[in-house]
Design an enzyme around this catalytic site. Structure first.
Site, PDB file in Angstrom:
ATOM      1  CB  SER A  98      -0.843   0.066   1.438  1.00  0.00           C
ATOM      2  OG  SER A  98      -1.564   1.166   2.007  1.00  0.00           O
TER       3      SER A  98
ATOM      4  CE1 TYR B 254      -3.751  -1.663   4.815  1.00  0.00           C
ATOM      5  CE2 TYR B 254      -2.868   0.214   5.047  1.00  0.00           C
ATOM      6  CZ  TYR B 254      -3.839  -0.837   3.981  1.00  0.00           C
ATOM      7  OH  TYR B 254      -3.856  -0.977   3.017  1.00  0.00           O
TER       8      TYR B 254
END
Ligand code: NAD
Length: 262
Positions: free
Chosen positions: A138, A151
């Site tokens: 990401s 995350y």
């Protein structure tokens, strides 16, 4: 570009980005095999891709992934492509409020899950004489993302795993790359942005200009753009691309929203 004759595993392939990758791969001639945990989404993808093998398996369970590969080997003689796509967003909250469970669960799905998938794939790649792994990281694995400590950390770890595997598996003709999606135009991207806005006491409409300002091209990206990159990397057009972290994000420079409401 085509993927004719190639067999591909895509984790979390029943909806979201994984589903779009699965559809793109099938369109380009690959045989696709998907795992997911959402029964309804799995039924839906079975209808859309009747030739696909769709198996219920949670990537954070070593046992379920072993059973998934049993099902895969029963149908396929070889494996060419593994797309480690499964990843949960984790909590949106200040680091001091993150619970043990939230931290552990995010790492278990986003990092350990990729390890379980790779461990089972390597013997199959050895049999096939090579292969290709695509790990979905990401933009949060390239720039620190405030309020997303579990995350963001997990997505940096995905890039670490990618770099290690590219070196270790290059010896057996396996290419390993990471794709780093940016702000994705889809339900999950919208949910995460709304959570970020709420934590700052703002509406989504008030918050979004700050996010878009930090993207050079001032735009979100489509899931199909991720699928196209995943198709290119897995195809014979990319025979020597390995060890790379490739962003598809309009150049997400930083992620500094306005100060949080205290
Ligand atoms: P999503 O939240 O839409 O979920 C897609 C699928 O994952 C669902 O069908 C769900 O059932 C499945 N899934 C969840 N946990 C699972 C598990 N433990 N095992 C197997 N399947 C599981 O996700 P998405 O937005 O499509 O994201 C896909 C990947 O892209 C993730 O790794 C995510 O971190 C990454 N990513 C997404 C965005 C975004 O904005 N959507 C941005 C950057 C990176």
């Amino acid at each position: 570009m085509n993927l004719n004759g190639k067999a591909a595993i895509i984790t979390a392939g029943a909806s979201g980005i994984g589903r779009v990758i699965a559809e793109r791969y099938a369109e380009l001639g690959a045989s696709v095999c998907l795992c997911d945990v959402d029964e309804r989404a799995m039924d839906d993808v079975r209808k859309a891709l009747p030739d696909a093998l769709v198996v219920k398996a949670d990537v954070s369970s070593s046992k379920e992934i072993a059973a998934f590969y049993d099902a895969f080997r029963a149908k396929h003689a070889r494996l060419d492509i593994l797309v480690n796509n499964a990843g949960i967003s984790g909590p949106t909250k200040p680091v001091e409020e993150v619970t043990d469970e939230e931290w552990d669960q995010t790492m278990a799905v986003n990092v350990t899950g990729q390890f379980y998938m790779v461990r089972q794939a390597v013997p199959l790649f050895k049999q096939a004489g090579g292969g290709c792994i695509i790990n979905i990281s990401s933009v949060a694995g390239r720039v620190g993302m405030p309020l997303r400590a579990p995350y963001s950390t997990s997505k940096y770890a995905v890039r670490g795993l990618t770099d290690v595997l590219a070196v270790e598996l290059g010896e057996i003709n396996v290419r390993v790359n990471a794709i780093l999606p940016g702000l994705v135009d889809g339900p999950r991207g919208h949910r995460v942005m709304r959570e970020q806005a709420e934590k700052r006491g703002m509406t989504l409409e008030e918050f979004m200009p700050y996010v878009l300002h930090n993207i050079s091209m001032h735009t979100a990206i489509g899931m199909k753009e991720i699928a196209d990159m995943a198709a290119f990397l897995a195809s014979d057009l990319a025979p020597h691309i390995s060890g790379q972290s490739i962003s598809v994000d309009g150049n997400f420079e930083t992620y500094r929203g306005p100060k949080m409401a205290s």
